[in-house]
Design a protein around this motif. Structure first.
Motif, PDB file in Angstrom:
ATOM      1  N   GLU A  17       0.829  -1.212   0.000  1.00 30.93           N
ATOM      2  CA  GLU A  17       0.000   0.000   0.000  1.00 30.93           C
ATOM      3  C   GLU A  17       0.864   1.263   0.000  1.00 30.93           C
ATOM      4  OE1 GLU A  17      -3.987  -1.597   2.339  1.00 30.93           O
ATOM      5  OE2 GLU A  17      -2.253  -0.948   3.503  1.00 30.93           O
ATOM      6  N   LEU A  18       1.969   1.220   0.725  1.00 32.68           N
ATOM      7  CA  LEU A  18       2.896   2.355   0.746  1.00 32.68           C
ATOM      8  C   LEU A  18       3.514   2.565  -0.635  1.00 32.68           C
ATOM      9  CD1 LEU A  18       4.379   4.582   2.308  1.00 32.68           C
ATOM     10  CD2 LEU A  18       6.095   2.868   2.935  1.00 32.68           C
ATOM     11  N   THR A  19       3.872   1.482  -1.287  1.00 31.92           N
ATOM     12  CA  THR A  19       4.446   1.559  -2.625  1.00 31.92           C
ATOM     13  C   THR A  19       3.444   2.169  -3.606  1.00 31.92           C
ATOM     14  OG1 THR A  19       5.848  -0.355  -2.145  1.00 31.92           O
ATOM     15  CG2 THR A  19       5.538   0.190  -4.459  1.00 31.92           C
ATOM     16  N   ILE A  20       2.190   1.776  -3.503  1.00 31.28           N
ATOM     17  CA  ILE A  20       1.137   2.324  -4.360  1.00 31.28           C
ATOM     18  C   ILE A  20       0.904   3.799  -4.025  1.00 31.28           C
ATOM     19  CG2 ILE A  20      -1.347   2.202  -4.881  1.00 31.28           C
ATOM     20  CD1 ILE A  20      -1.030  -0.899  -4.545  1.00 31.28           C
ATOM     21  N   TRP A  21       0.897   4.147  -2.754  1.00 38.87           N
ATOM     22  CA  TRP A  21       0.739   5.538  -2.324  1.00 38.87           C
ATOM     23  C   TRP A  21       1.850   6.403  -2.908  1.00 38.87           C
ATOM     24  CZ3 TRP A  21       3.673   8.860   0.780  1.00 38.87           C
ATOM     25  CH2 TRP A  21       3.018  10.001   1.240  1.00 38.87           C
ATOM     26  N   HIS A  22       3.089   5.891  -2.836  1.00 40.04           N
ATOM     27  CA  HIS A  22       4.219   6.626  -3.421  1.00 40.04           C
ATOM     28  C   HIS A  22       4.006   6.851  -4.916  1.00 40.04           C
ATOM     29  CE1 HIS A  22       7.169   5.506  -0.021  1.00 40.04           C
ATOM     30  NE2 HIS A  22       6.959   6.804   0.013  1.00 40.04           N
ATOM     31  N   GLY A  23       3.583   5.808  -5.609  1.00 34.55           N
ATOM     32  CA  GLY A  23       3.367   5.905  -7.054  1.00 34.55           C
ATOM     33  C   GLY A  23       2.366   6.986  -7.421  1.00 34.55           C
ATOM     34  N   LYS A  24       1.260   7.028  -6.688  1.00 33.83           N
ATOM     35  CA  LYS A  24       0.230   8.038  -6.949  1.00 33.83           C
ATOM     36  C   LYS A  24       0.773   9.440  -6.664  1.00 33.83           C
ATOM     37  CE  LYS A  24      -3.731   5.059  -6.004  1.00 33.83           C
ATOM     38  NZ  LYS A  24      -4.846   4.788  -5.085  1.00 33.83           N
ATOM     39  N   LEU A  25       1.499   9.576  -5.570  1.00 39.37           N
ATOM     40  CA  LEU A  25       2.072  10.876  -5.205  1.00 39.37           C
ATOM     41  C   LEU A  25       3.082  11.340  -6.254  1.00 39.37           C
ATOM     42  CD1 LEU A  25       2.528  13.218  -3.197  1.00 39.37           C
ATOM     43  CD2 LEU A  25       4.208  11.743  -2.048  1.00 39.37           C
ATOM     44  N   ILE A  26       3.947  10.452  -6.677  1.00 33.80           N
ATOM     45  CA  ILE A  26       4.967  10.801  -7.675  1.00 33.80           C
ATOM     46  C   ILE A  26       4.307  11.216  -8.984  1.00 33.80           C
ATOM     47  CG2 ILE A  26       6.840   9.851  -9.096  1.00 33.80           C
ATOM     48  CD1 ILE A  26       7.491   8.135  -6.467  1.00 33.80           C
ATOM     49  N   ARG A  27       3.280  10.496  -9.387  1.00 30.47           N
ATOM     50  CA  ARG A  27       2.565  10.847 -10.621  1.00 30.47           C
ATOM     51  C   ARG A  27       1.956  12.244 -10.505  1.00 30.47           C
ATOM     52  NH1 ARG A  27      -2.348  10.696 -13.409  1.00 30.47           N
ATOM     53  NH2 ARG A  27      -2.084  10.004 -15.555  1.00 30.47           N
ATOM     54  N   GLU A  28       1.306  12.506  -9.375  1.00 26.74           N
ATOM     55  CA  GLU A  28       0.691  13.815  -9.141  1.00 26.74           C
ATOM     56  C   GLU A  28       1.741  14.935  -9.194  1.00 26.74           C
ATOM     57  OE1 GLU A  28      -1.056  16.017  -5.253  1.00 26.74           O
ATOM     58  OE2 GLU A  28      -1.877  14.027  -5.649  1.00 26.74           O
ATOM     59  N   LEU A  29       2.858  14.744  -8.519  1.00 24.36           N
ATOM     60  CA  LEU A  29       3.923  15.752  -8.495  1.00 24.36           C
ATOM     61  C   LEU A  29       4.550  15.939  -9.873  1.00 24.36           C
ATOM     62  CD1 LEU A  29       5.655  14.723  -5.151  1.00 24.36           C
ATOM     63  CD2 LEU A  29       4.249  16.769  -5.538  1.00 24.36           C
ATOM     64  N   ARG A  30       4.735  14.835 -10.582  1.00 25.68           N
ATOM     65  CA  ARG A  30       5.327  14.900 -11.933  1.00 25.68           C
ATOM     66  C   ARG A  30       4.438  15.703 -12.871  1.00 25.68           C
ATOM     67  NH1 ARG A  30       3.978  12.408 -16.328  1.00 25.68           N
ATOM     68  NH2 ARG A  30       2.810  10.732 -15.353  1.00 25.68           N
ATOM     69  N   ILE A  31       3.141  15.435 -12.820  1.00 28.84           N
ATOM     70  CA  ILE A  31       2.199  16.141 -13.686  1.00 28.84           C
ATOM     71  C   ILE A  31       2.168  17.631 -13.331  1.00 28.84           C
ATOM     72  CG2 ILE A  31      -0.268  16.389 -14.238  1.00 28.84           C
ATOM     73  CD1 ILE A  31      -0.395  13.272 -14.068  1.00 28.84           C
ATOM     74  N   LYS A  32       2.147  17.946 -12.035  1.00 24.17           N
ATOM     75  CA  LYS A  32       2.165  19.351 -11.610  1.00 24.17           C
ATOM     76  C   LYS A  32       3.414  20.068 -12.112  1.00 24.17           C
ATOM     77  CE  LYS A  32      -0.630  19.191  -7.434  1.00 24.17           C
ATOM     78  NZ  LYS A  32      -0.627  19.311  -5.969  1.00 24.17           N
ATOM     79  N   LYS A  33       4.523  19.347 -12.181  1.00 25.80           N
ATOM     80  CA  LYS A  33       5.788  19.921 -12.644  1.00 25.80           C
ATOM     81  C   LYS A  33       5.839  19.992 -14.175  1.00 25.80           C
ATOM     82  CE  LYS A  33      10.106  21.072 -11.504  1.00 25.80           C
ATOM     83  NZ  LYS A  33      10.481  22.182 -10.676  1.00 25.80           N
TER      84      LYS A  33
END
Length: 82
Positions: free
Chosen positions: A5-21
């Motif tokens: 679940e932590l790995t999936i949470w990280h993935g979602k967060l990274i995607r969100e941050l990448r798109i914002k950038k």
């Protein structure tokens, strides 16, 4: 929160941050010295984020490294997301 679940949470967060950038997976991976497949695997929750990777990502995304640590309440399952 389980390790998966932590790995999936990280993935979602990274995607969100990448798109914002405004970066593609390939661009983010290149900034971290990794392959495009690495970026996909990271966002898909297939591979986990090490401390070293968190530092690379924080530099590439312009965020503080601590963002990759969930709050205690998220970790304990008391919140849905950050």
């Amino acid at each position: 929160m389980t390790e998966k679940e932590l790995t999936i949470w990280h993935g979602k967060l990274i995607r969100e941050l990448r798109i914002k950038k405004g970066l593609t997976q390939h661009e983010l991976a290149a900034k971290c010295g990794k392959s495009k497949q690495w970026g996909h695997s990271l966002e898909a929750g297939i591979i986990s984020v090490s401390i070293y990777t968190a530092m690379q990502l924080s530099i590439a995304l312009g965020v503080r490294p601590g963002i990759f640590l969930p709050s205690k309440s998220i970790f304990l399952g008391q919140e849905e997301s950050q």
